[in-house]
Design a protein around this motif. Structure first.
Motif, PDB file in Angstrom:
ATOM      1  N   PHE A  96      51.158  46.229  45.575  1.00  0.00           N
ATOM      2  CA  PHE A  96      50.133  45.392  46.209  1.00  0.00           C
ATOM      3  C   PHE A  96      48.974  46.228  46.730  1.00  0.00           C
ATOM      4  N   PHE A  97      47.771  45.826  46.382  1.00  0.00           N
ATOM      5  CA  PHE A  97      46.554  46.326  47.017  1.00  0.00           C
ATOM      6  C   PHE A  97      45.492  45.266  46.823  1.00  0.00           C
ATOM      7  N   ASP A  98      44.429  45.333  47.600  1.00  0.00           N
ATOM      8  CA  ASP A  98      43.341  44.373  47.468  1.00  0.00           C
ATOM      9  C   ASP A  98      42.309  44.945  46.502  1.00  0.00           C
ATOM     10  N   PRO A  99      42.102  44.320  45.328  1.00  0.00           N
ATOM     11  CA  PRO A  99      41.118  44.826  44.370  1.00  0.00           C
ATOM     12  C   PRO A  99      39.691  44.843  44.910  1.00  0.00           C
ATOM     13  N   GLY A 100      39.502  44.353  46.133  1.00  0.00           N
ATOM     14  CA  GLY A 100      38.175  44.409  46.727  1.00  0.00           C
ATOM     15  C   GLY A 100      37.643  45.815  46.881  1.00  0.00           C
ATOM     16  N   SER A 152      46.733  38.056  37.730  1.00  0.00           N
ATOM     17  CA  SER A 152      47.480  36.797  37.605  1.00  0.00           C
ATOM     18  C   SER A 152      48.691  36.798  38.533  1.00  0.00           C
ATOM     19  N   HIS A 153      49.433  37.895  38.502  1.00  0.00           N
ATOM     20  CA  HIS A 153      50.610  37.985  39.364  1.00  0.00           C
ATOM     21  C   HIS A 153      50.214  38.170  40.822  1.00  0.00           C
ATOM     22  N   LEU A 154      49.099  38.821  41.074  1.00  0.00           N
ATOM     23  CA  LEU A 154      48.641  38.988  42.450  1.00  0.00           C
ATOM     24  C   LEU A 154      48.313  37.630  43.065  1.00  0.00           C
ATOM     25  N   ILE A 155      47.605  36.793  42.330  1.00  0.00           N
ATOM     26  CA  ILE A 155      47.283  35.441  42.818  1.00  0.00           C
ATOM     27  C   ILE A 155      48.556  34.632  43.041  1.00  0.00           C
ATOM     28  N   ASN A 156      49.479  34.723  42.085  1.00  0.00           N
ATOM     29  CA  ASN A 156      50.740  33.993  42.214  1.00  0.00           C
ATOM     30  C   ASN A 156      51.540  34.482  43.410  1.00  0.00           C
ATOM     31  N   GLY A 157      51.604  35.789  43.571  1.00  0.00           N
ATOM     32  CA  GLY A 157      52.326  36.355  44.703  1.00  0.00           C
ATOM     33  C   GLY A 157      51.648  36.047  46.026  1.00  0.00           C
ATOM     34  N   ASP A 158      50.323  35.971  46.017  1.00  0.00           N
ATOM     35  CA  ASP A 158      49.584  35.648  47.239  1.00  0.00           C
ATOM     36  C   ASP A 158      49.894  34.223  47.698  1.00  0.00           C
ATOM     37  N   ALA A 159      50.036  33.312  46.740  1.00  0.00           N
ATOM     38  CA  ALA A 159      50.428  31.937  47.089  1.00  0.00           C
ATOM     39  C   ALA A 159      51.842  31.912  47.663  1.00  0.00           C
ATOM     40  N   HIS A 200      43.890  53.577  49.184  1.00  0.00           N
ATOM     41  CA  HIS A 200      44.962  53.121  50.067  1.00  0.00           C
ATOM     42  C   HIS A 200      45.360  51.682  49.742  1.00  0.00           C
ATOM     43  N   THR A 201      46.570  51.357  50.092  1.00  0.00           N
ATOM     44  CA  THR A 201      47.010  49.965  50.024  1.00  0.00           C
ATOM     45  C   THR A 201      46.658  49.294  51.353  1.00  0.00           C
ATOM     46  N   ARG A 202      47.233  48.123  51.610  1.00  0.00           N
ATOM     47  CA  ARG A 202      46.974  47.396  52.851  1.00  0.00           C
ATOM     48  C   ARG A 202      48.297  46.994  53.487  1.00  0.00           C
ATOM     49  N   TYR A 203      48.235  46.691  54.779  1.00  0.00           N
ATOM     50  CA  TYR A 203      49.405  46.158  55.476  1.00  0.00           C
ATOM     51  C   TYR A 203      48.933  45.125  56.483  1.00  0.00           C
ATOM     52  N   MET A 204      49.846  44.301  56.952  1.00  0.00           N
ATOM     53  CA  MET A 204      49.571  43.408  58.079  1.00  0.00           C
ATOM     54  C   MET A 204      50.866  43.168  58.827  1.00  0.00           C
ATOM     55  N   MET A 205      50.746  43.027  60.158  1.00  0.00           N
ATOM     56  CA  MET A 205      51.880  42.695  61.001  1.00  0.00           C
ATOM     57  C   MET A 205      51.544  41.421  61.747  1.00  0.00           C
ATOM     58  N   LEU A 206      52.396  40.405  61.592  1.00  0.00           N
ATOM     59  CA  LEU A 206      52.183  39.104  62.205  1.00  0.00           C
ATOM     60  C   LEU A 206      53.333  38.800  63.158  1.00  0.00           C
ATOM     61  N   GLN A 237      39.230  38.172  46.937  1.00  0.00           N
ATOM     62  CA  GLN A 237      38.918  37.389  45.743  1.00  0.00           C
ATOM     63  C   GLN A 237      40.183  36.962  45.020  1.00  0.00           C
ATOM     64  N   PHE A 238      41.167  37.856  44.977  1.00  0.00           N
ATOM     65  CA  PHE A 238      42.415  37.544  44.281  1.00  0.00           C
ATOM     66  C   PHE A 238      43.596  37.385  45.246  1.00  0.00           C
ATOM     67  N   ASP A 239      43.384  37.665  46.526  1.00  0.00           N
ATOM     68  CA  ASP A 239      44.464  37.504  47.514  1.00  0.00           C
ATOM     69  C   ASP A 239      43.909  36.904  48.807  1.00  0.00           C
ATOM     70  N   PRO A 240      43.330  35.720  48.722  1.00  0.00           N
ATOM     71  CA  PRO A 240      42.702  35.115  49.907  1.00  0.00           C
ATOM     72  C   PRO A 240      43.687  34.849  51.042  1.00  0.00           C
TER      73      PRO A 240
END
Length: 599
Positions: free
Chosen positions: A264-268, A456-463, A510-516, A277-280
């Motif tokens: 996973f990374f943000d193609p931005g 394609s898989h990034l969008i699917n995984g983002d959903a 770099h990739t990305r992370y988030m903590m919720l 754009q692909f992982d809103p």
């Protein structure tokens, strides 16, 4: 030259035989030099005799061993050239896909490659039948040469034994780093060699020289720690460390869910691509929590390197001779995050919808503290997205598991597979997701193929991520959710077509992370943090308010100190953390900071 009778008498015959053997060995040496020069890009720019012989000499020892075994010069030359070319080809494939050369640790994966040849065949560009047929054809050719060359001059058995023995002893001494070999491959002899950066060293000093040096360095796989560096930092931050050690856990412990998202990374970060754009959904969720860029210790593959960092807090760069931590470095005594949480009453579980023995996880994960493990066998009826179990199915299984837990707090690590490479395949129906979100202009045919599959898989995984996060954080129990990418995918053609916004190389991105959390964060907690993967355990314990001790308390203190000191002493803080990790591993048990490393 016709048949030659070794039974010939006199000094002339002896000198003739010796000269013949010498000429053949010289020919083998020349072949090895030419092969190294031709196959290794590091040796193409100019002629550096020192680098050439350091790269060619190990190849010559291999050829010498085969000559002692075969006793036939043509057969030896052909088989040696084929084997050497094969190794260089495999190295090139690994560099292309993982931005890492072959290393001694790759030998530990040989059984996995043989057992999953179909899986690895995707990365080679060849059909699995071709990969199986190639060695068969080589064996057939070798047998033919063996039979046809019997009439040519063959060395005496004693000569063959001597050649084989010298080759074996030479290879052993070379790889073990005995003198004078260690001096000849030392850093002062190979100026610019970087132990912690194998790909740079291979590209600048040559693949074979790098491999020899890594074999020598493995004899001391954990560099000796500098205790004084650790002790000085501990003395200057004793109060901060003590506060972490004395911190009382909250009365109600949170459930903790970690998702390590494959590639996973943000193609931005790419030119002509917008963030989100692909992982809103990731971008939307990240804005509500703690987020930032994540520096990971691998590119294109080598997932367990990032995995090990997030489970232990140890930086992989502290152990530059270790490429695959689950083979030799990971041990049962380690105070990992699962083990620390078990001591607080947590139930620990791992979900990974792939083969249990891949990366040696079936042995390593129990040793690192996982009580329950769900591998591919647990997902026989799960739906797939491409070759692998979909993120949707994986997340549904995790939610069902959590629903069955009623009392004890849980720590659940989830390792996804959906967007695993290689990314030059047909995404099937998932490609329809790109109709409303087309790829950027300027992509070549190969780049389009890679980005089509990945996006394609990034969008699917983002959903799937959005649905999972919504349901997970809607639970009544306090839940902390950490999501991160383990490494960038090796979309080399797409990267070359588009380029990155910061004009850096792909392996430097770099990739990305988030903590919720479904409870408010502490008001003093910074919400934008750029971290390394080994910082995540400390951040997790801070957010959960859990006590830390030993290395973890020290590592978290280093993280806070470095944040407040900006970049001024970044190298100094990194040095403290690397030495602290080495110290704990050298001790073989949890650090007691008051005593550094008690017996």
């Amino acid at each position: 030259m016709g048949a030659f009778k070794e039974a010939g008498s006199g000094k002339g015959a002896v000198w003739h035989r010796a000269l013949s053997v010498g000429v053949r060995l010289l020919a083998l040496a020349l072949i090895c030099v030419l092969l190294a020069r031709h196959l290794d890009p590091a040796l193409h720019a100019g002629f550096n005799p020192g680098l050439v012989w350091r790269n060619a000499f190990p190849l010559f020892l291999i050829a010498l061993l085969l000559y002692g075994f075969f006793g036939r010069i043509v057969l030896t030359a052909v088989v040696s050239a084929a084997l050497i070319a094969l190794v260089y080809k495999i190295n090139a494939i690994k560099v292309r896909n993982l931005h890492s050369p072959l290393t001694p640790d790759d030998a530990a994966l040989s059984h996995q490659v043989a057992g999953d040849i179909g899986f690895f065949a995707h990365y080679t560009g060849y059909h699995v039948v071709a990969l199986v047929l190639a060695p068969v054809l080589l064996i057939v050719a070798a047998v033919v040469l063996w039979r046809r060359e019997t009439r040519l001059f063959k060395p005496h058995r004693v000569t063959r034994v001597v050649c084989a023995l010298l080759a074996v002893l030479g290879l052993y001494a070379l790889m073990q780093g005995y003198r004078p070999w260690r001096e000849w491959y030392a850093s002062n002899a190979m100026t610019g060699y970087q132990q912690w950066n194998p790909i740079f060293s291979a590209q600048s000093k040559g693949f074979t020289a790098m491999f020899v040096r890594m074999c020598q360095d493995r004899q001391v796989s954990v560099p000796p720690p500098d205790k004084s560096v650790v002790a000085t930092f501990v003395s200057h931050h004793a109060q901060d460390i003590a506060q972490r050690e004395e911190r009382q856990p909250p009365q109600v412990l949170p459930d903790i869910v970690i998702v390590q998202s494959e590639a996973f990374f943000d193609p931005g970060v790419l030119k002509s691509v917008d963030y989100g754009q692909f992982d809103p959904n990731f971008e939307r969720l990240a804005a509500t929590g703690i987020t930032g860029s994540l520096t990971t210790p691998t590119y294109g593959g080598g997932t367990i390197r990032t995995e090990f960092e997030t489970l232990t807090g140890y930086p992989m760069m502290a152990f530059p001779a270790v490429q695959y931590p689950y083979f030799g470095l990971a041990h049962r005594w380690m105070p990992t995050i699962p083990r620390r949480l078990q001591a607080l009453g947590y139930t620990t579980a791992l979900f990974h919808p792939y083969e249990s023995d891949f990366w040696n996880r079936d042995e390593t994960m129990p040793a690192l503290g996982f009580q329950r493990m769900y591998f591919e066998d647990a997902f026989k009826d799960a739906s797939r997205a491409g070759l692998f179990v979909s993120d949707h199915s994986l997340f549904d299984a995790v939610l069902a598991y959590l629903d069955d837990l009623h009392s004890s707090p849980s720590y659940t690590m989830v390792i996804t597979m959906e967007n695993h490479g290689p990314w030059n395949r047909d995404p099937g129906q998932l490609a329809n997701l790109l109709k409303t979100n087309p790829l950027p202009a300027g992509l070549s045919e190969e780049g389009t193929e890679q980005m089509t599959y990945y996006a394609s898989h990034l969008i699917n995984g983002d959903a799937a991520l959005a649905d999972f996060a919504t349901k997970l954080l809607a639970r009544k129990r306090w839940t902390i959710f950490l999501f991160y990418g383990d490494h960038l995918p090796a979309l080399d053609a797409a990267y070359q077509d588009l380029g990155f916004d910061d004009n850096r190389a792909a392996y430097q991105e770099h990739t990305r992370y988030m903590m919720l959390s479904n409870r408010p964060f502490d008001s003093h907690q910074r919400r934008q943090l750029n971290l390394s993967a080994y910082d995540l355990p400390g951040l997790l314990f801070d957010v959960a308010g859990l006590p830390e001790d030993g290395y973890l308390a020290l590592a978290s203190t280093i993280r806070w100190a470095s944040m407040h000191d900006a970049i001024a002493n970044a190298d100094g803080y990194r040095d403290v953390q690397f030495n602290a990790a080495r110290l704990e591993v050298t001790c073989g048990h949890k650090l007691n900071l008051a005593e550094n490393c008690p017996p």
